[in-house]
Design a protein around this motif. Structure first.
Motif, PDB file in Angstrom:
ATOM      1  N   ILE A 182      -0.242 -12.811  -6.107  1.00  0.00           N
ATOM      2  CA  ILE A 182       0.318 -11.861  -7.075  1.00  0.00           C
ATOM      3  C   ILE A 182      -0.822 -11.284  -7.914  1.00  0.00           C
ATOM      4  O   ILE A 182      -1.653 -12.031  -8.444  1.00  0.00           O
ATOM      5  N   GLU A 183      -0.834  -9.962  -8.063  1.00  0.00           N
ATOM      6  CA  GLU A 183      -1.870  -9.343  -8.889  1.00  0.00           C
ATOM      7  C   GLU A 183      -1.576  -9.527 -10.378  1.00  0.00           C
ATOM      8  O   GLU A 183      -2.456  -9.893 -11.151  1.00  0.00           O
ATOM      9  N   LEU A 184      -0.331  -9.277 -10.800  1.00  0.00           N
ATOM     10  CA  LEU A 184       0.008  -9.347 -12.217  1.00  0.00           C
ATOM     11  C   LEU A 184       1.395  -9.938 -12.400  1.00  0.00           C
ATOM     12  O   LEU A 184       2.351  -9.502 -11.753  1.00  0.00           O
ATOM     13  N   VAL A 236      -1.990 -17.754  -5.839  1.00  0.00           N
ATOM     14  CA  VAL A 236      -2.994 -16.967  -6.565  1.00  0.00           C
ATOM     15  C   VAL A 236      -2.284 -15.961  -7.457  1.00  0.00           C
ATOM     16  O   VAL A 236      -1.469 -15.159  -6.976  1.00  0.00           O
ATOM     17  N   VAL A 237      -2.566 -16.014  -8.748  1.00  0.00           N
ATOM     18  CA  VAL A 237      -2.100 -15.015  -9.707  1.00  0.00           C
ATOM     19  C   VAL A 237      -3.341 -14.509 -10.438  1.00  0.00           C
ATOM     20  O   VAL A 237      -3.974 -15.247 -11.195  1.00  0.00           O
ATOM     21  N   ARG A 238      -3.684 -13.261 -10.220  1.00  0.00           N
ATOM     22  CA  ARG A 238      -4.930 -12.743 -10.783  1.00  0.00           C
ATOM     23  C   ARG A 238      -4.851 -12.526 -12.287  1.00  0.00           C
ATOM     24  O   ARG A 238      -5.832 -12.664 -13.006  1.00  0.00           O
ATOM     25  N   GLU A 239      -3.652 -12.199 -12.782  1.00  0.00           N
ATOM     26  CA  GLU A 239      -3.499 -11.985 -14.219  1.00  0.00           C
ATOM     27  C   GLU A 239      -2.059 -12.276 -14.624  1.00  0.00           C
ATOM     28  O   GLU A 239      -1.130 -11.942 -13.903  1.00  0.00           O
ATOM     29  N   TYR A 293       5.670 -17.699  -0.882  1.00  0.00           N
ATOM     30  CA  TYR A 293       5.078 -16.936   0.212  1.00  0.00           C
ATOM     31  C   TYR A 293       5.342 -15.442   0.077  1.00  0.00           C
ATOM     32  O   TYR A 293       5.763 -14.761   1.014  1.00  0.00           O
ATOM     33  N   THR A 294       5.084 -14.966  -1.136  1.00  0.00           N
ATOM     34  CA  THR A 294       5.304 -13.561  -1.479  1.00  0.00           C
ATOM     35  C   THR A 294       4.006 -12.925  -1.945  1.00  0.00           C
ATOM     36  O   THR A 294       3.273 -13.513  -2.744  1.00  0.00           O
ATOM     37  N   VAL A 323       9.691 -16.821 -14.959  1.00  0.00           N
ATOM     38  CA  VAL A 323       9.061 -16.576 -13.660  1.00  0.00           C
ATOM     39  C   VAL A 323       8.423 -17.857 -13.151  1.00  0.00           C
ATOM     40  O   VAL A 323       7.617 -18.479 -13.848  1.00  0.00           O
ATOM     41  N   THR A 324       8.789 -18.235 -11.922  1.00  0.00           N
ATOM     42  CA  THR A 324       8.155 -19.363 -11.255  1.00  0.00           C
ATOM     43  C   THR A 324       7.536 -18.871  -9.957  1.00  0.00           C
ATOM     44  O   THR A 324       8.230 -18.321  -9.103  1.00  0.00           O
ATOM     45  N   ILE A 325       6.230 -19.066  -9.836  1.00  0.00           N
ATOM     46  CA  ILE A 325       5.493 -18.688  -8.629  1.00  0.00           C
ATOM     47  C   ILE A 325       5.248 -19.965  -7.835  1.00  0.00           C
ATOM     48  O   ILE A 325       4.456 -20.813  -8.227  1.00  0.00           O
ATOM     49  N   GLY A 326       5.973 -20.102  -6.718  1.00  0.00           N
ATOM     50  CA  GLY A 326       5.855 -21.291  -5.892  1.00  0.00           C
ATOM     51  C   GLY A 326       4.719 -21.194  -4.899  1.00  0.00           C
ATOM     52  O   GLY A 326       3.741 -20.460  -5.102  1.00  0.00           O
TER      53      GLY A 326
END
Length: 251
Positions: free
Chosen positions: A226-228, A242-245, A207-208, A218-221
Motif C-alpha cells: 500500500i502506498e498510503l 508494506v505501507v509506505r506512508e 494480498y492487496t 484499517v487493518t492491513i493483513g
C-alpha cells in the motif's frame, strides 16, 4: 405483467423468434430473438442470442446467452456464460459461470464466482465474490463487500461501509470441480487484488496492492503493498506487508 395473455416459447435446435412478450422462455438448441424479450421466466441450456433488451422476473443460464442490449431481472442465476452489451439491473445475481457486462450493473445482492468482468461501475448493497478471475474496470460500490481472492483480480476503485478482502483457500477449487491443471496451478492458489483506491469505514485487507486506502478503522493483513493509508481511529499492519506512508486524519 399480464401473464394470462402471454404464451410460452421453447426453441429446440436451430430456430429464431421475432421477440416480444412471453410467459416462459426456454432455449435448448441455438435460439435467436430478433428483438427485445420481455418474459416472466427464461431458461437457456443451449445458445441464446437476444438482439435487443432482456426483461425478466427470473432467469437461469446453464448454456450461454448473449444480450445485445440491457438486462433487467429480479433474480438471475448463471452456471454457463452470459454477455450483456448494455447496462444491467438485477436485484439478486448468483453466478458460478462466466459473466461479462460491458456497461454498468446495479443490484441489491451480488454473489460472484468463477469469472466476473464488468466494464463499467458495479453498485450493490451486498457484494460477495469467490471469483477465480474478477475484473471491474470502474467503481465497486456496496455497503458490505466480502471478496475471497483467487488468481489475479483487478478493481479500479472500491467504496463501502465494511470491506473485507482475503485470500481464499485451495478447497474452493475442488468444490468448483475445476480441471486438474487448474487445481494444481501454483499462481491460481495464491490470489491477489490490485486497485487504485479503497475507501470505507471498516477495512480489512490481505494480498492487496493499492495506491490509497482510506477508512475509519484499517487493518492491513498479510501480503499487502500500500502506498498510503489514511485512517480516523485505528490502524494495524501485519509485519509482512508494506505501507509506505500512513496518516491519522483528524476530523
Amino acid at each position: 405483467m399480464d401473464l394470462e395473455k402471454r404464451q410460452n416459447i421453447k426453441i429446440i435446435g436451430d430456430n429464431s423468434s421475432a421477440g416480444g412478450l412471453f410467459n416462459h422462455v426456454s432455449v435448448v438448441g441455438n435460439g435467436i430473438f430478433n428483438s427485445s424479450v420481455d418474459c416472466a421466466y427464461i431458461k437457456a441450456t443451449g445458445d441464446c442470442t437476444i438482439n435487443g433488451d432482456l426483461k425478466t422476473v427470473s432467469g437461469v443460464v446453464a448454456g450461454s446467452i448473449a444480450i445485445k442490449g440491457s438486462l433487467s431481472a429480479d433474480i438471475f442465476k448463471v452456471a454457463g456464460n452470459v454477455t450483456v452489451d448494455g447496462d444491467t439491473s438485477i436485484k439478486n445475481l448468483i453466478t458460478h459461470g462466466n459473466v461479462t457486462i460491458k456497461g454498468n450493473i446495479s443490484s441489491e445482492k451480488i454473489d460472484a464466482n468463477s469469472h466476473f468482468t464488468i466494464e463499467g461501475n458495479c453498485n450493490s448493497e451486498i457484494f460477495t465474490s469467490n471469483s477465480i478471475v474478477m475484473k471491474l474496470n470502474g467503481l465497486l460500490n456496496a455497503d458490505d463487500i466480502d471478496i475471497q481472492i483467487y488468481g489475479s483480480n483487478f478493481v479500479r476503485e472500491i467504496g463501502g461501509e465494511k470491506i473485507v478482502i482475503k485470500r481464499g483457500s485451495e478447497s474452493i477449487f475442488k468444490r468448483l470441480k475445476l480441471i486438474k491443471s487448474l487445481i494444481l496451478s501454483h499462481d491460481m492458489c495464491k490470489g491477489n487484488l490490485t486497485t487504485d483506491v479503497i475507501e470505507g469505514d471498516e477495512i480489512y485487507l490481505e494480498y492487496t496492492t493499492a495506491k490509497v486506502v482510506r477508512g475509519k478503522n484499517v487493518t492491513i493483513g498479510e501480503g499487502c503493498n500500500i502506498e498510503l493509508v489514511e485512517y480516523v481511529d485505528n490502524f494495524n499492519q501485519h509485519n509482512d506487508s508494506v505501507v509506505r506512508e500512513s496518516k491519522k486524519i483528524i476530523l
